[in-house]
Design a protein around this motif. Structure first.
Motif, PDB file in Angstrom:
ATOM      1  N   PRO A 278     -22.682 -33.573 -17.455  1.00 41.13           N
ATOM      2  CA  PRO A 278     -22.616 -35.040 -17.472  1.00 41.13           C
ATOM      3  C   PRO A 278     -21.229 -35.551 -17.098  1.00 41.13           C
ATOM      4  O   PRO A 278     -20.211 -34.976 -17.501  1.00 41.13           O
ATOM      5  CB  PRO A 278     -22.944 -35.384 -18.928  1.00 41.13           C
ATOM      6  CG  PRO A 278     -22.540 -34.175 -19.706  1.00 41.13           C
ATOM      7  CD  PRO A 278     -22.818 -33.002 -18.802  1.00 41.13           C
ATOM      8  N   ILE A 280     -19.180 -39.084 -17.436  1.00 42.98           N
ATOM      9  CA  ILE A 280     -19.196 -40.397 -18.084  1.00 42.98           C
ATOM     10  C   ILE A 280     -17.993 -41.181 -17.587  1.00 42.98           C
ATOM     11  O   ILE A 280     -16.848 -40.831 -17.853  1.00 42.98           O
ATOM     12  CB  ILE A 280     -19.141 -40.255 -19.617  1.00 42.98           C
ATOM     13  CG1 ILE A 280     -20.302 -39.381 -20.117  1.00 42.98           C
ATOM     14  CG2 ILE A 280     -19.175 -41.629 -20.283  1.00 42.98           C
ATOM     15  CD1 ILE A 280     -20.219 -39.036 -21.595  1.00 42.98           C
ATOM     16  N   TYR A 323     -23.109 -41.401 -15.843  1.00 41.08           N
ATOM     17  CA  TYR A 323     -23.224 -42.480 -16.812  1.00 41.08           C
ATOM     18  C   TYR A 323     -22.011 -43.404 -16.674  1.00 41.08           C
ATOM     19  O   TYR A 323     -20.898 -42.945 -16.377  1.00 41.08           O
ATOM     20  CB  TYR A 323     -23.282 -41.921 -18.241  1.00 41.08           C
ATOM     21  CG  TYR A 323     -24.436 -40.967 -18.450  1.00 41.08           C
ATOM     22  CD1 TYR A 323     -25.662 -41.407 -18.939  1.00 41.08           C
ATOM     23  CD2 TYR A 323     -24.312 -39.610 -18.119  1.00 41.08           C
ATOM     24  CE1 TYR A 323     -26.727 -40.535 -19.108  1.00 41.08           C
ATOM     25  CE2 TYR A 323     -25.372 -38.730 -18.279  1.00 41.08           C
ATOM     26  CZ  TYR A 323     -26.571 -39.199 -18.780  1.00 41.08           C
ATOM     27  OH  TYR A 323     -27.627 -38.329 -18.947  1.00 41.08           O
ATOM     28  N   ILE A 363     -25.284 -38.988 -25.285  1.00 38.43           N
ATOM     29  CA  ILE A 363     -25.181 -38.292 -23.994  1.00 38.43           C
ATOM     30  C   ILE A 363     -24.719 -36.853 -24.213  1.00 38.43           C
ATOM     31  O   ILE A 363     -25.313 -35.902 -23.703  1.00 38.43           O
ATOM     32  CB  ILE A 363     -24.199 -39.030 -23.063  1.00 38.43           C
ATOM     33  CG1 ILE A 363     -24.670 -40.463 -22.811  1.00 38.43           C
ATOM     34  CG2 ILE A 363     -24.046 -38.271 -21.754  1.00 38.43           C
ATOM     35  CD1 ILE A 363     -23.638 -41.336 -22.107  1.00 38.43           C
TER      36      ILE A 363
END
Length: 369
Positions: A278, A280, A323, A363
C-alpha cells in the motif's frame, strides 16, 4: 558539642552542615555515584532502521547514494526515528552519548535535537519514563531511577536532529540488559521536517514514533527537514528499503511545479519496485501561518491543488493499492497547535496522530497481517 570537619586551610564545617551539604546534591548526581555497568548500544537491537549501516546510528550510508542532494545526505546521517530496544531488571538506567557537530535549532528543544527519550512498557502499553538531557557534544546522566528490580522492556529514542556518534546504556552492577529484537511489519514514512519530528519536545513524540507505539508496527522515519522534494535519486534510495507499506508526506517541501513534475513519477516508481504494497499519500498540512499570511496561504493551496489533481486521477482509474488522505484540520481549529506557525508543537503532534491513526490503521491492518 558539635564536631567540626576541616576543609582546606583554616575552614571548618560542622557535621550537621556537612550532612546538609550532601543531601543538597541533586538526585541525578547522587544516582550517578552508584556503580553502573555500561553496554555499547550498538550491540542492542535498533528499530526504525532503513538499512544496516557502517555507522550504527545513521539512517543511510550516504556514500552508497552519491546522486542524492547534499542536504539530504546530511539529514540521513541524523538518528531521527531510531530507537534502541532492550529489557533489563536494573532499578536505574543511565546513558553516555556523543553527537557530532550539534546544531541549535530555534524551534526545537535541546532534548529533541540532541537528547534521548526513554519509554517503558507498563500495564500493557508504552509510556514515557525519562529523558537524557544533553550537555555539550558529549553528555551523561540518569534516564530513570528508583524502579523495582522486575524485568521491564524499554525503547530509547535517539536524537532527531543530530548525528549520534556513540551511545552507552548503564545499568546497576549485578543487573542484566538484553537486546529486544522485534519482527514487526515495517512502514516507511517519507516526508518533511514534520515527519522527521519538528517541533515535538522529545524524540518519542514525533508522529511516526507515536504511531509505532500505538499500532505495533516498526515505523521507519525517512523525514528530511526542508528537503523532501521527491528527487529521483532519493526515491531510488527509498525503493531499496524493504518495507511493507509506504506513507508519503512530502508535499509541504515542494512547490506546486515540483509536485506536478515529480509526484506521479514517485508513486509509479514505488509501485513498480514494491507491487502489492500500500502507498498512502498525504497532502500538505495547512500551516498556521496561512491563516494570517496570504502568501503562505496561496502556496499551500497551490501545493494541495497540484497533488489533489494527481491523486484524484489515480483514484478515478482505480489505481490498485493507492490511498489518498486529506490532512486539513489535523492540528485543530483553535490555532494553538504549532510552535512557529509551521511545525506542530506537542499539542499539534498529538492531534495529528489522533486524526491520522484511524485513517491509516484500517489500511495497514488490511495488508500487514
Amino acid at each position: 558539642m558539635k564536631r567540626s570537619i576541616m576543609f582546606g586551610i583554616g575552614r571548618k564545617l560542622t557535621a550537621t552542615a556537612f550532612i546538609i551539604l550532601l543531601t543538597a546534591v541533586p538526585s541525578h548526581l547522587q544516582a550517578q555515584a552508584k556503580k553502573q555497568v555500561y553496554t555499547n548500544a550498538a550491540t542492542l537491537y535498533t528499530s526504525g532502521k532503513m538499512f544496516t549501516t557502517v555507522q550504527p546510528f545513521q539512517r543511510v550510508d550516504t556514500v552508497n547514494y552519491k546522486a542524492m542532494p547534499a542536504a539530504v545526505k546530511r539529514l540521513y546521517t541524523y538518528s531521527a526515528g531510531l530507537a534502541v530496544c532492550f529489557s533489563t531488571n536494573s532499578t536505574s538506567i543511565t546513558a553516555k552519548w556523543c553527537v557530532n557537530k550539534p546544531v541549535t535549532y530555534p524551534n526545537l528543544t535541546p532534548i529533541a535535537s540532541k537528547g534521548l527519550d526513554l519509554y517503558v512498557h507498563k500495564n500493557g502499553k508504552w509510556q514515557y519514563s525519562g529523558v537524557g538531557r544533553p550537555d555539550k557534544d558529549c553528555s551523561n546522566g540518569v534516564l530513570v531511577e528508583n524502579m523495582d528490580n522486575s524485568e521491564k522492556s524499554f525503547t530509547l529514542y535517539l536524537p532527531i536532529y543530530s548525528e549520534l556518534s556513540s551511545l552507552e546504556i548503564g545499568i546497576d552492577s549485578g543487573s542484566y540488559i538484553k537486546s529486544r529484537p522485534e519482527t514487526k511489519k515495517r512502514v516507511l514514512v517519507y516526508g518533511s521536517s514534520i515527519t522527521e519530528g519538528a517541533s515535538a519536545s522529545r524524540p518519542g513524540l514525533a508522529y511516526p514514533a507515536a504511531l509505532s507505539r500505538r499500532l505495533g508496527f516498526d515505523f521507519i522515519n525517512a523525514g528530511v527537514s526542508g528537503s523532501a522534494k521527491m528527487e529521483p535519486a532519493v526515491i531510488a534510495m527509498l525503493n531499496d528499503v524493504k518495507a511493507d507499506a509506504y506513507i508519503l508526506d512530502c508535499i509541504p517541501n515542494s512547490s506546486d511545479a515540483v509536485v506536478k513534475e515529480r509526484a506521479l513519477n514517485m508513486i509509479k516508481a514505488i509501485q513498480a519496485a514494491h507491487p502489492g504494497k500500500p502507498i498512502i499519500m498525504l497532502n500538505s498540512i495547512v500551516r498556521e501561518q496561512s491563516f494570517v499570511d496570504a502568501k503562505v496561504n496561496a502556496m499551500v493551496k497551490a501545493q494541495n491543488m497540484a497533488i489533489d489533481s494527481i491523486a484524484h486521477n489515480l483514484l478515478k482509474i482505480k489505481t490498485k493499492d493507492f490511498y489518498y488522505l486529506d490532512t486539513n484540520g489535523f492540528l485543530g481549529d483553535d490555532h494553538e497547535g504549532s510552535t512557529d506557525g509551521i511545525h506542530p508543537n506537542d499539542l499539534g503532534s498529538f492531534r495529528f496522530v489522533e486524526k491520522l491513526q484511524p485513517l491509516i490503521e484500517p489500511i495497514l491492518r488490511k495488508y500487514l497481517r
